[in-house]
Design a protein around this motif. Structure first.
Motif, short mmCIF file in Angstrom:
data_model
loop_
_atom_site.label_atom_id
_atom_site.label_comp_id
_atom_site.label_asym_id
_atom_site.label_seq_id
_atom_site.Cartn_x
_atom_site.Cartn_y
_atom_site.Cartn_z
N LYS A 136 1.38 4.15 -3.09
CA LYS A 136 1.12 5.59 -2.92
C LYS A 136 2.30 6.40 -3.45
CE LYS A 136 -0.68 7.30 0.81
NZ LYS A 136 -0.97 7.60 2.24
N LYS A 137 3.52 5.94 -3.15
CA LYS A 137 4.72 6.62 -3.63
C LYS A 137 4.75 6.65 -5.15
CE LYS A 137 7.80 5.39 0.24
NZ LYS A 137 9.03 4.62 0.58
N TYR A 174 0.81 -1.22 0.00
CA TYR A 174 0.00 0.00 0.00
C TYR A 174 0.85 1.27 0.00
CZ TYR A 174 -3.62 3.33 1.35
OH TYR A 174 -4.47 4.40 1.38
N LEU A 175 1.87 1.32 0.84
CA LEU A 175 2.70 2.52 0.94
C LEU A 175 3.50 2.76 -0.33
CD1 LEU A 175 4.03 2.29 4.63
CD2 LEU A 175 2.21 3.76 3.72
N ASP A 176 4.06 1.69 -0.89
CA ASP A 176 4.84 1.84 -2.13
C ASP A 176 3.95 2.23 -3.31
OD1 ASP A 176 7.22 1.29 -0.92
OD2 ASP A 176 7.27 -0.84 -1.48
#
Length: 332
Positions: free
Chosen positions: A131-132, A127-129
């Motif tokens: 977003k990046k 999820y975080l990657d």
């Protein structure tokens, strides 16, 4: 044989070569599949011919088929073995139904393989990657059309063939939707130009976030038209669209610069689905949005992620009733 005939039970006396029966079965029952899927059945037929030759289907025993699977799996991955086995298993089950053979020789077959496919976690971004990557793609849109394709692949979950098959008319900027009803041949195994979707369920209209639709509306205002109306048109390319190879190189470059483990363009589709499931979007909607033939396909493809989410949901369930018990105790 006489007893079966007296009961009007079909009796097949003539021996039928396995490769001949399989080819006839594919031509009869697999007419509505995409050309890409049909080519996979062709690969299976080729393997049958190389191993069994023209051996009659009536003379193939379980140990013969197991030997065939072992031989095939000695140089193939799990995915390849399971696909080939599923093709033959369905065909043989029909042969039993038709009375061509008495026993399903694929039953209880042990699938073996030696080539290790990529681990599931390597096929999509967390999820975080994700977003990046999304934020970075928005920043790079002025560098070329390839970045638009990557952004849309991430925010829509479309297959590559569906992405390059999009035309301007497929974009509805009033409702912020995209209509998916065709593909474009981007490899030698595909038909030239426009082609059908993978299956009937792949024909769909999906909602797209406003940010993505806005950048495409601005792109269309300044981008010249072409004879096909294609969004990702590339006149210098062999197939007249941005090539899959170049887009994969572009994605790898962006992810490497972001210090994120690279994935393929198809991995963006997996990332899209994983993000939705992570954010508790219904698997029924995810299945329809991806254009899967049925929900079982979605469940099997993302079984690893669903298991992780199930554990999270179990903990959440326990916490809910634990809080209720505490509240009840405080009232008492």
């Amino acid at each position: 044989v006489e007893a079966k005939l007296s009961k009007n039970v079909p009796v097949v006396v003539k021996e039928i070569p396995f490769d001949e029966y399989f080819e006839k079965w594919v031509n009869l029952y697999k007419q509505k599949v995409s050309d890409s899927t049909l080519s996979h059945y062709g690969y299976t037929l080729q393997e049958i011919r190389e191993f069994f030759g023209s051996k009659p289907i009536q003379k193939i025993q379980r140990h013969d088929y197991q030997e065939f699977l072992n031989n095939y799996g000695s140089t193939k991955s799990k995915v390849s073995v399971e696909k080939l086995h599923s093709h033959i298993k369905a065909c043989v089950e029909d042969a039993v139904e038709e009375g061509i053979i008495k026993i399903n020789f694929t039953r209880k077959a042990v699938k073996t393989w030696t080539v290790q496919a990529k681990r599931d976690e390597e096929k999509y971004l967390n999820y975080l990657d994700s977003k990046k990557l999304t934020r970075e793609l928005y920043k790079r849109l002025d560098r070329g059309l390839g970045y638009y394709l990557l952004l849309l692949g991430l925010t829509s979950g479309l297959r590559f063939g569906e992405l390059v098959g999009l035309t301007r008319k497929d974009f509805n900027f009033f409702n912020n939707t995209i209509t998916v009803n065709k593909t474009w041949g981007y490899a030698k195994r595909h038909p030239e130009g426009f082609g059908p979707t993978k299956n009937e369920q792949s024909k769909r209209v999906i909602k797209i976030n406003k940010g993505t639709m806005t950048v495409f509306r601005r792109l269309f205002e300044k981008m010249p038209s072409n004879i096909h109306g294609l969004v990702f048109y590339s006149p210098s390319s062999k197939y007249k669209i941005i090539s899959n190879t170049n887009v994969n190189k572009l994605l790898k470059k962006v992810l490497t610069e972001l210090n994120i483990q690279p994935i393929t363009v198809h991995g963006l589709r997996h990332t899209h689905a994983s993000v939705l499931l992570y954010r508790k979007v219904s698997i029924y909607y995810v299945s329809a949005r991806l254009g899967h033939a049925d929900i079982e396909t979605t469940s099997s493809t993302y079984a690893h992620l669903i298991k992780e989410l199930r554990e999270r949901d179990e903990n959440e369930t326990v916490n809910i009733f634990e809080e209720m018990a505490i509240e009840e105790a405080e009232i008492a």
